[in-house]
Scaffold this active site. Sequence first.
Site, PDB file in Angstrom:
ATOM      1  N   PRO A   1      92.234  16.455   2.984  1.00  0.00           N
ATOM      2  CA  PRO A   1      91.140  15.595   3.036  1.00  0.00           C
ATOM      3  C   PRO A   1      89.705  16.517   2.921  1.00  0.00           C
ATOM      4  O   PRO A   1      89.533  17.382   3.298  1.00  0.00           O
ATOM      5  CB  PRO A   1      91.056  15.120   4.356  1.00  0.00           C
ATOM      6  CG  PRO A   1      92.646  15.659   4.910  1.00  0.00           C
ATOM      7  CD  PRO A   1      92.986  16.661   4.303  1.00  0.00           C
ATOM      8  N   GLU A   2      88.998  16.085   2.115  1.00  0.00           N
ATOM      9  CA  GLU A   2      87.645  16.550   1.731  1.00  0.00           C
ATOM     10  C   GLU A   2      86.428  15.922   2.300  1.00  0.00           C
ATOM     11  O   GLU A   2      86.752  14.769   3.032  1.00  0.00           O
ATOM     12  CB  GLU A   2      87.291  16.983   0.296  1.00  0.00           C
ATOM     13  CG  GLU A   2      88.563  17.665  -0.349  1.00  0.00           C
ATOM     14  CD  GLU A   2      87.948  18.430  -1.496  1.00  0.00           C
ATOM     15  OE1 GLU A   2      86.642  19.138  -1.298  1.00  0.00           O
ATOM     16  OE2 GLU A   2      88.609  19.151  -2.107  1.00  0.00           O
TER      17      GLU A   2
END
Length: 272
Positions: free
Chosen positions: A2-3
Amino acid sequence: MPELPEVEITRLGLMPLINHKVSQVVIRNSSLRWPVNLALNSILKDMPLVGLQRRGKYIFASFPIGTLIIHLGMSGRLCIASKKSAVQKHDHVDIIFNGPENKILRYRDPRRFGSITWTEDDPYQHKLIMSLGPEPLDNEFSADYLYEKLRNKSVCIKNAIMNSHVVVGVGNIYASESLFQARVQPHRPAHKISKDEIKSIVDAIKDVIENAINKGGSTLNDFFDVDGKSGYFQNEHHVYARKGMPCYLCDHPILQITLGQRSSFYCKNCQK
Ligand SMILES: [Zn+2]
């Protein structure tokens, strides 16, 4: 992994839990990146969730007496589950809230590189947080700032912008995409990039991150559903994972190189 945009969408998706009081914390597996505080059930019982902030890829879930600092690691995700949702293998922590719907904040993480850290001090002064660089969308992240920060750094520009002490939240995909938009090749040494190019890079990072958040916002319901998809908003990469495919602007094949052990993608023709 996840960014920042996914983490921001996660934060927004958790907002319905605000002002609900915790009835129970269930820790099925405390062995995350760092051990989860096993006293959380007694600490948080009857406490209302009063705020949700994000700093970099950390979510701060604040309660009147302290804050949970949550990081999703490589494969973590938070969702709102109900009592009816079956517990799955990697659902390590549930924070169950009072109220007619008995909403559950559920932390799922197959690889367990994420973390849930309790602090009763100012979370912004926590050792995980203090040394982080500015937020990409804040005014503090400017061409002047980045130029100053990089002018003595010989590391390549892509690795420089992925360093969370320089700016937070520019992960592998967004770094490749931002440098394509700024027309700068990823392997150039940071201190050799001109001020004008630095300005283009800063503008591109803001643009790419903001677009991803907006795109994610439009899929918030799907994204956040307990059985919904997680991960990147896959749409519209110009270079990332497009090795050998024609550049959308010039038809030259996209090249792939490895920088800092991460795959990097660029167009040799469009990027200088
Ligand atoms: Zn091109």
